[in-house]
Design a protein around this motif. Structure first.
Motif, short mmCIF file in Angstrom:
data_model
loop_
_atom_site.label_atom_id
_atom_site.label_comp_id
_atom_site.label_asym_id
_atom_site.label_seq_id
_atom_site.Cartn_x
_atom_site.Cartn_y
_atom_site.Cartn_z
N HIS A 11 4.99 -20.77 18.50
CA HIS A 11 5.67 -21.25 17.30
C HIS A 11 7.17 -21.37 17.54
O HIS A 11 7.72 -20.70 18.41
CB HIS A 11 5.42 -20.31 16.12
N MET A 12 7.80 -22.23 16.75
CA MET A 12 9.25 -22.34 16.77
C MET A 12 9.76 -22.18 15.34
O MET A 12 9.00 -22.32 14.37
CB MET A 12 9.70 -23.66 17.36
N PHE A 13 11.05 -21.90 15.21
CA PHE A 13 11.61 -21.51 13.91
C PHE A 13 12.87 -22.33 13.64
O PHE A 13 13.75 -22.45 14.50
CB PHE A 13 11.92 -20.01 13.91
N LEU A 14 12.95 -22.89 12.44
CA LEU A 14 14.04 -23.78 12.05
C LEU A 14 14.82 -23.16 10.90
O LEU A 14 14.28 -22.99 9.79
CB LEU A 14 13.49 -25.15 11.65
N LEU A 15 16.07 -22.80 11.14
CA LEU A 15 16.92 -22.23 10.10
C LEU A 15 17.23 -23.29 9.06
O LEU A 15 17.66 -24.40 9.38
CB LEU A 15 18.22 -21.71 10.73
N THR A 16 16.99 -22.97 7.76
CA THR A 16 17.25 -23.93 6.68
C THR A 16 18.33 -23.49 5.71
O THR A 16 18.85 -24.33 4.96
CB THR A 16 15.96 -24.19 5.89
N GLY A 17 18.67 -22.21 5.71
CA GLY A 17 19.69 -21.79 4.75
C GLY A 17 20.14 -20.35 4.97
O GLY A 17 19.34 -19.49 5.34
N VAL A 18 21.44 -20.13 4.76
CA VAL A 18 22.03 -18.79 4.77
C VAL A 18 22.94 -18.71 3.55
O VAL A 18 23.95 -19.39 3.48
CB VAL A 18 22.84 -18.53 6.06
N ARG A 19 22.53 -17.91 2.56
CA ARG A 19 23.27 -17.87 1.30
C ARG A 19 23.56 -16.43 0.89
O ARG A 19 22.77 -15.52 1.17
CB ARG A 19 22.45 -18.58 0.21
N PRO A 20 24.68 -16.21 0.21
CA PRO A 20 25.02 -14.84 -0.20
C PRO A 20 24.13 -14.35 -1.33
O PRO A 20 23.73 -15.11 -2.21
CB PRO A 20 26.47 -14.95 -0.66
N LEU A 21 23.81 -13.07 -1.29
CA LEU A 21 23.06 -12.42 -2.36
C LEU A 21 24.06 -11.86 -3.36
O LEU A 21 24.61 -10.78 -3.15
CB LEU A 21 22.20 -11.27 -1.80
N ASP A 22 24.31 -12.57 -4.43
CA ASP A 22 25.18 -12.07 -5.48
C ASP A 22 24.33 -11.43 -6.57
O ASP A 22 23.13 -11.65 -6.66
CB ASP A 22 26.01 -13.20 -6.09
N ALA A 23 24.96 -10.63 -7.43
CA ALA A 23 24.23 -9.95 -8.50
C ALA A 23 23.67 -10.97 -9.47
O ALA A 23 24.32 -11.91 -9.86
CB ALA A 23 25.16 -9.00 -9.22
N CYS A 24 22.41 -10.76 -9.83
CA CYS A 24 21.74 -11.60 -10.83
C CYS A 24 21.21 -10.66 -11.90
O CYS A 24 20.20 -10.00 -11.72
CB CYS A 24 20.62 -12.39 -10.18
N MET A 25 21.93 -10.55 -13.01
CA MET A 25 21.63 -9.52 -14.00
C MET A 25 20.44 -9.90 -14.86
O MET A 25 20.12 -11.04 -15.05
CB MET A 25 22.86 -9.29 -14.90
N GLY A 26 19.78 -8.87 -15.41
CA GLY A 26 18.72 -9.08 -16.38
C GLY A 26 17.35 -9.23 -15.74
O GLY A 26 17.16 -9.05 -14.55
N GLU A 27 16.38 -9.59 -16.56
CA GLU A 27 15.01 -9.73 -16.10
C GLU A 27 14.84 -11.03 -15.33
O GLU A 27 15.67 -11.93 -15.40
CB GLU A 27 14.05 -9.71 -17.30
N SER A 28 13.73 -11.13 -14.61
CA SER A 28 13.43 -12.34 -13.85
C SER A 28 13.41 -13.54 -14.78
O SER A 28 12.80 -13.51 -15.84
CB SER A 28 12.09 -12.17 -13.15
N GLY A 29 14.12 -14.62 -14.34
CA GLY A 29 14.16 -15.83 -15.14
C GLY A 29 15.38 -15.91 -16.02
O GLY A 29 15.54 -16.88 -16.76
N THR A 30 16.29 -14.90 -15.96
CA THR A 30 17.48 -14.94 -16.83
C THR A 30 18.74 -14.82 -15.98
O THR A 30 19.68 -14.16 -16.35
CB THR A 30 17.45 -13.78 -17.84
#
Length: 569
Positions: A11-30
């Motif tokens: 197999h080979m691997f293709l990098l598609t994105g590198v993004r910062p993990l910033d705080a995402c407050m509240g429940e999933s979907g908000t």
């Protein structure tokens, strides 16, 4: 099923994105509205819904908390987690600081441009992976996240290479984590094996082989489980059995020594005297006779003395044994306090103890009328020749727990020693668990002590003994050599510092301001600037008083270590 090697080759691997993990407050979907540099709940969930995309969250800058399909998971700095395709998740981070990065890539079969559904199968889903070394993780993620320069083919190729390095590091760390978990159970089985076979010839190499782990890892796990190093534990079992045989039989010492596992009668005699305060013959003669006062003052007589008298034993103590004696609840009549009394961390406990000088004044000692003198090392017995006071000596190389138990046997305080050893092990575990987010798994360390213009590196004694813990630091390669050779410390020159370089260096100096200034000047020298620990900002400065090797100092070190970790040059 494909092996790891077969999968990576096919197999080979293709990098598609590198993004910062910033705080995402509240429940999933908000989550917060999308914006430059933000990974919100909505954008993360899009990646999760894509069954062909692999997503790995890397926590390089802060600890973090993620909501994974409604389950809150706390992750430490220096760790990673693979997110299951199709799952719902978001960042939950109350302080709003960036915790790390989200790495996304596609997996394709060699010779086929279509991506393969599912995540990266060689890593678990939704399970924290402690990464070691952390410095390597940070370096790889920095290369992946670097956005400067034109997006040319060489730069893209370097990012692809960094992705492969990241996957290899995560796989190695995951395998190491499994081995550490399995090692604890394997070492526990060898403890049971030792209890059944301690009379047979046993070596650490042999026991490590039975457990299936490396010698260093085996010794650390064994000490964590029993409170003693393997050979000390074996000798304790043998000597306790020898005590029983001395009372049950009249066999010659040579036969008793060999029957419990000692080949050398002289060595057996020496170990018995060190642990119980008297030779085996004296012990047997006194216990069998039932005499109230033996001629040689073995350990048993001191215990009987303590039980029969109104007060505790009247002691004179030399050296670092003082902290152990105080820990066991006995305040000595006198001790050598001229130098040590100004340095130890337990100065609040020294009131009422007379200073009898470094070499000992015979008249002053006799005037105190002690029952016993404890020496930290062999020699200097002339201090009590005129008064004919019994003396027990301990080598400085003796492990603290072994020495504490031996002193406790003299004072009739075995339960206090066992309670302290059990408490200290539990307290150390709790402290390292609390510090887990501040150090990386597998980080190495060296302890250096500066005395005037001289520089010393510590083996497994003093502060180093507290730092080298299964949940804490590992010794650097240079320090590991000292530990293996049984050296307490070694004086080194500045140009030897690279031999003892580690992820962190702990520099201990005198508490005086002038010495601290010297330490800062030393840290500004070219020798220091070349060190990995210096370049990483990981040289910790503290006072030499934390390097005493007694149980009372070690107890207080547990509360001080978080502050030592925060004190950097």
């Amino acid at each position: 099923m494909e092996t790891d090697g077969a999968f990576m080759h096919s197999h080979m691997f293709l990098l598609t994105g590198v993004r910062p993990l910033d705080a995402c407050m509240g429940e999933s979907g908000t989550g917060r509205p999308d914006g430059p540099g933000n990974v919100t709940d909505r954008t993360i969930q899009q990646a999760a819904a894509d069954n062909e995309r692999c997503s790995i969250a890397i926590f390089t800058e802060e600890p973090g908390t993620m909501d994974l399909d409604g389950v809150s998971v706390s992750l430490n700095q220096g760790s990673a987690i693979q997110l299951r395709p199709g799952s719902r998740y978001c960042m939950v981070n109350v302080d709003g600081r960036r915790a790390g990065w989200l790495i996304e890539f596609l997996t394709c079969r060699v010779g086929n441009s279509s991506s393969v559904a599912g995540g990266f199968p060689l890593l678990p889903y939704h399970r924290e992976i402690p990464v070691s070394p952390v410095t390597a993780l940070c370096a790889i993620v920095e290369r992946l996240s670097r956005a400067s320069g034109p997006p040319d083919e060489p730069a893209a190729l370097r990012r692809q290479a960094a992705l492969l390095e990241l996957l290899a590091l995560l796989m190695e760390s995951q395998q190491r984590s499994h081995r550490l978990s399995d090692a604890a159970g394997a070492v526990q089985l060898t403890v049971a094996y030792v209890k059944e076979h301690f009379t047979e010839p046993l070596t650490v190499v042999q026991l490590a082989s039975i457990a299936g782990v490396g010698r260093w890892q085996f010794s650390e796990q064994f000490r964590r489980l029993t409170g003693q190093r393997p050979l000390d534990y074996i000798n304790t079992l043998r000597l306790n059995r020898a005590k029983e045989l001395l009372l049950l039989t009249d066999d010659p010492l040579r036969d008793i020594a060999q029957s419990v596992g000692f080949r050398d009668e002289y060595y057996f005699n020496r170990r018995f005297s060190r642990m119980f305060g008297c030779g085996p013959k004296s012990y047997a003669r006194f216990r069998k006779s039932g005499a109230s006062k033996p001629h040689t003052a073995p350990a048993a007589s001191f215990r009987d003395h303590q039980r029969s008298q109104a007060g505790p034993l009247r002691l004179i103590v030399y050296g670092g044994l003082l902290g152990d004696v105080l820990m066991l609840g006995n305040k000595p009549l006198g001790a050598a306090l001229a130098v040590m009394g100004r340095q130890v961390v337990y100065r609040d406990k020294l009131d009422g103890i007379a200073d009898i000088g470094i070499t000992g004044e015979t008249g002053a000692i006799a005037a105190l009328r002690p029952d016993l003198i404890l020496l930290e090392k062999e020699g200097n017995r002339e201090i009590c020749k005129e008064s004919n006071i019994p003396v027990v000596s301990f080598k400085r190389t003796e492990d603290v727990t072994v020495r504490l138990r031996a002193i406790a046997a003299l004072l009739g305080a075995e339960r206090e020693a066992d309670r302290w050893i059990a408490w200290h092990e539990q307290a150390a575990e709790g402290m390292w668990a609390a510090l887990r987010s501040r150090i990386g798994t597998g980080e190495t360390a060296t302890v250096l002590v500066q005395i005037g213009e001289r520089l010393f590196v510590m083996g497994n004694r003093g502060l180093a003994a507290s730092l080298y813990h299964p949940r804490g630091f590992r010794p650097s390669d240079g320090a590991k050599q000292l530990v293996a050779e049984g050296e307490r410390f070694r004086e080194i020159a500045a140009d030897e510092l690279p031999d003892y370089d580690g992820d962190r260096l702990f520099l201990l100096v005198s508490g005086e301001a002038s010495s601290k200034r010297k330490a800062h000047l030393l840290a500004d020298s070219s020798a220091w600037r070349s060190l990995h620990a210096f370049r990483g900002g990981n040289i910790h400065l503290s006072e030499a008083k934390w390097n005493y090797d007694d149980s009372l100092t070690r107890e207080r070190v547990l509360a001080e270590l978080p502050h030592i970790l925060a004190a950097r040059i």
